[in-house]
Design a protein around this motif. Structure first.
Motif, PDB file in Angstrom:
ATOM      1  N   PHE A 167       0.824  -1.220   0.000  1.00 45.82           N
ATOM      2  CA  PHE A 167       0.000   0.000   0.000  1.00 45.82           C
ATOM      3  C   PHE A 167       0.854   1.265   0.000  1.00 45.82           C
ATOM      4  O   PHE A 167       0.341   2.365   0.179  1.00 45.82           O
ATOM      5  N   SER A 189       8.891   5.465  13.335  1.00 49.34           N
ATOM      6  CA  SER A 189       7.836   4.593  12.813  1.00 49.34           C
ATOM      7  C   SER A 189       8.501   3.399  12.146  1.00 49.34           C
ATOM      8  O   SER A 189       9.436   3.557  11.358  1.00 49.34           O
ATOM      9  N   SER A 244       3.819  -0.137  12.570  1.00 51.75           N
ATOM     10  CA  SER A 244       2.897  -0.248  11.442  1.00 51.75           C
ATOM     11  C   SER A 244       2.376  -1.679  11.358  1.00 51.75           C
ATOM     12  O   SER A 244       3.013  -2.545  10.763  1.00 51.75           O
ATOM     13  N   HIS A 284      -1.183  -2.963  10.592  1.00 45.89           N
ATOM     14  CA  HIS A 284      -1.985  -3.067   9.352  1.00 45.89           C
ATOM     15  C   HIS A 284      -2.770  -4.361   9.144  1.00 45.89           C
ATOM     16  O   HIS A 284      -3.545  -4.456   8.186  1.00 45.89           O
TER      17      HIS A 284
HETATM   18  N1  SAH Z   1       8.830   2.589   7.125  1.00 47.57           N
HETATM   19  C1  SAH Z   1       8.202   3.081   8.285  1.00 47.57           C
HETATM   20  C2  SAH Z   1       8.048   4.580   8.298  1.00 47.57           C
HETATM   21  C3  SAH Z   1       7.633   5.240   7.027  1.00 47.57           C
HETATM   22  S1  SAH Z   1       6.008   4.879   6.472  1.00 47.57           S
HETATM   23  C4  SAH Z   1       6.871   2.368   8.506  1.00 47.57           C
HETATM   24  O1  SAH Z   1       6.423   1.654   7.636  1.00 47.57           O
HETATM   25  O2  SAH Z   1       6.328   2.536   9.592  1.00 47.57           O
HETATM   26  C5  SAH Z   1       5.061   5.817   7.633  1.00 47.57           C
HETATM   27  C6  SAH Z   1       3.617   5.359   7.769  1.00 47.57           C
HETATM   28  O3  SAH Z   1       2.910   5.583   6.535  1.00 47.57           O
HETATM   29  C7  SAH Z   1       3.471   3.896   8.051  1.00 47.57           C
HETATM   30  O4  SAH Z   1       2.577   3.675   9.126  1.00 47.57           O
HETATM   31  C8  SAH Z   1       2.908   3.363   6.762  1.00 47.57           C
HETATM   32  O5  SAH Z   1       2.204   2.196   6.966  1.00 47.57           O
HETATM   33  C9  SAH Z   1       2.052   4.501   6.288  1.00 47.57           C
HETATM   34  N2  SAH Z   1       1.708   4.470   4.872  1.00 47.57           N
HETATM   35  C10 SAH Z   1       2.476   4.053   3.846  1.00 47.57           C
HETATM   36  N3  SAH Z   1       1.826   4.168   2.677  1.00 47.57           N
HETATM   37  C11 SAH Z   1       0.610   4.687   2.969  1.00 47.57           C
HETATM   38  C12 SAH Z   1      -0.529   5.047   2.166  1.00 47.57           C
HETATM   39  N4  SAH Z   1      -0.514   4.907   0.847  1.00 47.57           N
HETATM   40  N5  SAH Z   1      -1.600   5.556   2.798  1.00 47.57           N
HETATM   41  C13 SAH Z   1      -1.612   5.725   4.132  1.00 47.57           C
HETATM   42  N6  SAH Z   1      -0.575   5.408   4.934  1.00 47.57           N
HETATM   43  C14 SAH Z   1       0.524   4.882   4.363  1.00 47.57           C
END
Ligand code: SAH
Ligand code: SF4
Length: 382
Positions: free
Chosen positions: A117, A197, A219, A221
């Motif tokens: 995603f 994160s 994260s 999910h």
């Molecule tokens: N790599 C780390 C930090 C960067 S992503 C991580 O995955 O936690 C930061 C946050 O953005 C994460 O919680 C991730 O799941 C979320 N994220 C990534 N793509 C997204 C999207 N398209 N829509 C909403 N949240 C998203």
């Protein structure tokens, strides 16, 4: 060799000063000039020993990455794209709110985890950022905004490592950056106001707990390994039970409310009340280990290559209700909407014309970061 002083935390700077034949304590003054005053020119540092000031220009520099573009939203959000060389671009987002101002920082160019995603995940991994490239995002934003807002006191009150990349897969460069953020002679942010994160790099969560236990956003999910394997491929290496055990260990090193679970709401994939009930069962299973938790539900920010859709508000509300009814603290991040999406579109076009394919990829992430911005800015208890 010239050392970029943004690469060094205070201890590193002390070692560097010693290598120039200077006393370690000189490093504190120098560190304050760099991070608290935003100085780039050693001649400005008038109270620094003359001997050190004379030696610095030939051995050191203070240099941030170059800005490719900046976009200001009507709600005060600012997004910068930085050129980190070899066609790689990263981004940094400033999110002002009434009671705080958050900076969302990148840790890598691209990301190797490859979540389904996430547009950064689709982009693939290019390289780890250096400590200097991580710190420079804060250094640049803080001092640029101080000049613009004509303010002497601190502007950025919170940092979230939620930009591009998986911070815990770049641990050695991340740690000095975090220390500089927390240092009273640097940015003086409390551990509660700096959030890492992670998609769940279990061994590095343990390291972080020992080295620098800042706030942690995990994260998650998905409530089951089968689903999480598909959404967050790192789950195959560190499955949910191991991840939640690591969270419980983390809570031994940090205040109990330092962990938040992130849950990106994907229509028809992970967003039914049954998924919420599975999550509760999962949390209850780990409760004997002392795990306490809160959830942030993030409406998915769509991008074409994902083939996924954002959950409708009714599904999000129903999901949140199941969690809340069983006593789990739950917030929903509300998108700020069209203003930002339109802006992202404009920015993508702009970059595309000037700098080519790779930067276009990075700009797609703008859409995602709009989502994150909202997360940070408008967490809303139901
Ligand atoms: N790599 C780390 C930090 C960067 S992503 C991580 O995955 O936690 C930061 C946050 O953005 C994460 O919680 C991730 O799941 C979320 N994220 C990534 N793509 C997204 C999207 N398209 N829509 C909403 N949240 C998203
Ligand atoms: Fe990497 Fe985080 Fe995106 Fe997953 S969500 S691909 S870990 S940046």
């Amino acid at each position: 060799m010239t050392v970029n002083l943004l690469d060094l935390d205070l201890d590193g700077l002390a070692v560097f000063c010693e290598s120039l034949g200077e006393k370690r304590y000189r490093a504190t003054q120098l560190f304050r000039w760099i991070h608290q005053k935003g100085a780039t020119d050693f001649d400005q540092m008038t109270d620094l020993a003359k001997s050190l000031r004379d030696k610095l220009p030939s051995s050191a520099c203070i240099e941030a990455s170059k800005v490719v573009s900046r976009h200001d939203s009507a709600d005060g959000t600012i997004k910068w794209l930085f050129d980190v060389g070899a066609g790689d671009v990263i981004e940094t987002v400033f999110i002002p709110e009434s009671d705080r101002a958050t900076l969302c920082i990148s840790s890598q160019a691209g990301c190797a985890v490859g979540c389904r995603f996430c547009s950064t995940g689709h982009q693939g991994f290019s390289r780890n950022l250096t400590t200097a490239e991580i710190v420079a995002q804060l250094w640049f934003a803080e001092h640029t905004l101080r000049r613009e807002f004509k303010r002497d006191e601190r502007i950025i009150s919170n940092v979230v490592m939620m930009g591009m990349g998986e911070p815990l897969q770049n641990y050695s460069q991340l740690l000095p950056a975090l220390r500089t953020m927390l240092d009273d002679h640097g940015y003086g942010l409390s551990r509660r106001r700096v959030t890492v994160s992670t998609s769940g790099v279990v061994p590095m969560m343990d390291r972080l707990a020992q080295d620098c236990a800042v706030a942690l956003a995990v994260s998650l999910h998905a409530p089951s390994d089968a689903l999480r394997d598909d959404l967050v491929p790192l789950n195959k290496k560190y499955p949910i039970d191991e991840l939640l055990q690591a969270c419980a260990r983390y809570q031994l090193a940090a205040p109990r409310d330092f962990i938040t679970f992130e849950y990106c709401m994907l229509e028809g994939v992970n967003d039914t009340p049954e998924h919420a009930r599975q999550l509760i069962a999962l949390m209850q299973k780990h409760a004997p280990n002392g795990l306490s938790c809160k959830f942030n539900l993030i409406p998915f920010n769509p991008f074409p290559a994902s083939g996924l859709k954002r959950s409708g508000m009714a599904a999000v509300t129903a999901f949140a209700k199941v969690l809340l009814d069983s006593g789990v603290v739950t917030t929903v991040r509300k998108t700020r909407g069209d203003d930002i999406d339109a802006a992202c579109g404009q920015l993508a076009g702009d970059i595309q014309d000037r700098t080519g394919a790779k930067k276009r990829m990075a700009s797609q992430r703008q859409g995602m970061l709009s989502g994150i911005k909202v997360v940070v800015a408008e967490g809303m208890g139901l």
